[in-house]
Design a protein around this motif. Structure first.
Motif, mmCIF file in Angstrom:
data_model
loop_
_atom_site.group_PDB
_atom_site.id
_atom_site.type_symbol
_atom_site.label_atom_id
_atom_site.label_comp_id
_atom_site.label_asym_id
_atom_site.label_seq_id
_atom_site.Cartn_x
_atom_site.Cartn_y
_atom_site.Cartn_z
ATOM 1 N N PRO A 149 0.617 7.607 2.064
ATOM 2 C CA PRO A 149 1.859 6.825 1.976
ATOM 3 C C PRO A 149 2.686 7.265 0.772
ATOM 4 O O PRO A 149 2.143 7.744 -0.221
ATOM 5 C CB PRO A 149 1.373 5.385 1.816
ATOM 6 C CG PRO A 149 -0.081 5.461 1.493
ATOM 7 C CD PRO A 149 -0.587 6.776 1.983
ATOM 8 N N ALA A 184 5.137 2.391 7.905
ATOM 9 C CA ALA A 184 4.225 1.704 7.001
ATOM 10 C C ALA A 184 4.592 0.230 7.063
ATOM 11 O O ALA A 184 5.770 -0.099 6.991
ATOM 12 C CB ALA A 184 4.382 2.221 5.582
ATOM 13 N N GLN A 185 3.582 -0.634 7.209
ATOM 14 C CA GLN A 185 3.856 -2.070 7.389
ATOM 15 C C GLN A 185 5.083 -2.231 8.271
ATOM 16 O O GLN A 185 6.044 -2.918 7.908
ATOM 17 C CB GLN A 185 4.104 -2.746 6.038
ATOM 18 C CG GLN A 185 2.898 -2.666 5.139
ATOM 19 C CD GLN A 185 2.909 -3.741 4.073
ATOM 20 O OE1 GLN A 185 3.301 -4.877 4.313
ATOM 21 N NE2 GLN A 185 2.467 -3.384 2.896
ATOM 22 N N PRO A 190 0.920 7.068 7.730
ATOM 23 C CA PRO A 190 0.076 6.957 6.544
ATOM 24 C C PRO A 190 -1.394 6.827 6.943
ATOM 25 O O PRO A 190 -1.729 6.106 7.870
ATOM 26 C CB PRO A 190 0.546 5.671 5.861
ATOM 27 C CG PRO A 190 1.862 5.350 6.459
ATOM 28 C CD PRO A 190 1.892 5.963 7.824
ATOM 29 N N THR A 219 5.817 3.555 1.721
ATOM 30 C CA THR A 219 6.416 3.764 3.038
ATOM 31 C C THR A 219 6.075 5.151 3.569
ATOM 32 O O THR A 219 5.334 5.916 2.931
ATOM 33 C CB THR A 219 7.945 3.515 2.993
ATOM 34 O OG1 THR A 219 8.439 3.388 4.320
ATOM 35 C CG2 THR A 219 8.688 4.636 2.275
#
Ligand code: C2O
Ligand code: CU
Length: 454
Positions: A103, A128-129, A97, A80
């Motif tokens: 990350p 992140a994602q 990131p 994350t």
């Protein structure tokens, strides 16, 4: 006029817990799974991912000019990073990131430390994602108080979201190609501070500051207030030059914020914040009205301005940004890492959108600017869907059709087939992401970046 989402829903009453950010001692913010009851009591609870086991994350609060340290500890099953949305901070602390930091791997920590140049309403969220991590709950409000805050009886933060929950309470379905190629992940339940239609008691005549924050993945909220009269005083954290009387409808795109100063003017027993949907209005928050309290008659004055970085429109560099792709968009091909791929190959990699013919974050920036330079970016949305374009690290103003500048923002809504131009002064050195905040669109290719050299 409006309806409740669930008959007899057991909405809890309560304020978000807040925590003041101390100047010296670092706060630890722990990202980890946790369970919380989101659906009414007769349904199962939900496994969320959240900060410090509260959803939304607690209000992080500091005063303009403070320097803060926040250490993020990652106890998630995925890597994350945390982005402090709307803050004009040091680039290394921006939380992207692959662009500003590595990350944070599961089990690791990252120490964020930055100064807060601006007062206003901001938020923090995973970067992140993010389509998955923000949907699962990794977000919270970040409130920077003016050294002399306006005179109000209550300062209320309302983080709005639309979450998509299954009937078993779970959050799932993140590899859905329909979401990636259409509007994004639209939810099936409206939440205010993580609850279905929570109630916040107010008194008749009272004046409130309402800080609306949209943490929605993709939904563009059309909101209305019933029982209040008032003004919009800030957008995306930045004060308006003069308070603007509230209209019938307020548009709040993903990641946008809006500060209102409102007076409770109703004679009814409840006032409402309503979300207007195709089939009518739904209460997203209600306010049981007690009182009366001392009423004010005067209009509020403008909030004190944040530091200004004037835009030199006449000598600005210019750039254009063509937004293409999505279902019904007819994009035939795009470039990925220097390679030209046709739509079918792009789809195979989960890519559906392109900026200036490039899908995914390119190796070279959209713009290479020197500090202090002004720039205008004309954006054309050649797709069938709305996009909320967000620039990191600096606020921009819209160049209006008459050539004047609109209010400062960090996220602007670009409706289907719409063209808009923004301008800003590149005052903050670093590598800054510029992307669609419909998080599925970002994941599916809609992101570029800008470099400002010192
Ligand atoms: Cu709110 Cu790139 O983020
Ligand atoms: Cu988009």
């Amino acid at each position: 006029m409006y309806r409740r989402q669930f008959l007899g829903s057991a909405a809890a009453v309560g304020l978000l817990p807040g925590v003041g950010l101390a100047r010296t001692a670092p706060q630890v913010l722990r990202a980890a799974p946790h369970r919380q009851q989101i659906l009414p009591a007769e349904y199962p609870d939900t496994e969320l991912w959240s900060f410090d086991a509260t959803f939304p994350g607690r209000i992080l609060r500091a005063t303009q000019g403070d320097r803060v340290s926040i250490e993020v500890e990652n106890q998630l099953p995925q890597a994350t990073a945390v982005h402090w949305h709307g803050l004009r901070l040091d680039n290394a602390m921006d939380g992207v990131p692959g662009l500003t930091q590595a990350p944070i791997a599961p089990g690791d920590r990252f120490a964020y430390e930055f100064t807060l140049p601006d007062a206003g309403t901001y938020w923090y969220h995973s970067h992140a994602q993010s389509m998955e991590q923000v949907e699962r709950g990794l977000y919270g409000p970040l409130i920077i108080d003016e050294t002399e805050p306006p005179d109000v009886d209550q300062d209320l933060v309302l983080v709005l979201d639309d979450i998509r929950l299954e009937r078993d309470g779970s959050v799932s379905g993140f590899d859905n190609f329909h979401d990636l190629s259409h509007a994004g992940r639209i939810g099936n339940l409206w939440l205010s501070n993580g609850q279905i239609d929570p109630g916040y008691p107010v008194k008749r005549g009272e004046r409130l500051r309402l800080r609306l924050i949209s943490a929605a993945n993709a939904r563009v909220f059309t909101l209305g207030l019933q029982g209040f009269e008032g003004w919009v005083v800030a957008l995306d954290g930045m004060p308006l030059a003069a308070p603007e009387p509230l209209g019938e409808e307020l548009t709040l795109a993903p990641a946008q914020r809006m500060d209102l100063i409102v007076d409770v003017t109703t004679d009814d027993e409840e006032a409402f914040l309503i979300t207007f949907e195709r089939d009518g209005g739904y209460a997203i928050t209600h306010f049981p009205v007690g009182g009366p309290s001392r009423a004010r008659r005067d209009a509020p004055s403008a909030l004190p301005p944040n530091p200004e970085f004037p835009i030199d429109l006449a000598n600005a560099r210019t750039a254009t940004l063509l937004v293409e792709g999505g279902a019904m968009g007819g994009m035939r091909a795009a470039e990925v890492d220097g390679e030209r791929l046709v739509a079918r190959e792009l789809a195979g990699r989960g890519l559906f959108w392109a900026l200036n013919g490039i899908a995914g974050r390119p190796e070279t920036p959209l713009l290479d600017l020197s500090r202090g330079e002004s720039v205008r970016v004309g954006m054309a949305n050649d797709t069938a869907f709305p996009h909320a374009m967000h620039l990191h690290g600096m606020h921009f103003a819209e160049v209006l059709p008459d050539g004047s500048l609109g209010p400062l923002r960090d996220t602007i809504l670009l409706n289907p087939q719409e063209t808009r131009e923004i301008a800003f002064q590149a005052h903050n050195p670093g590598n800054w992401l510029f992307h669609c905040h419909m998080l599925a669109h970002h994941q599916a290719g809609m992101g570029t970046w800008i470099r400002v050299s010192a």
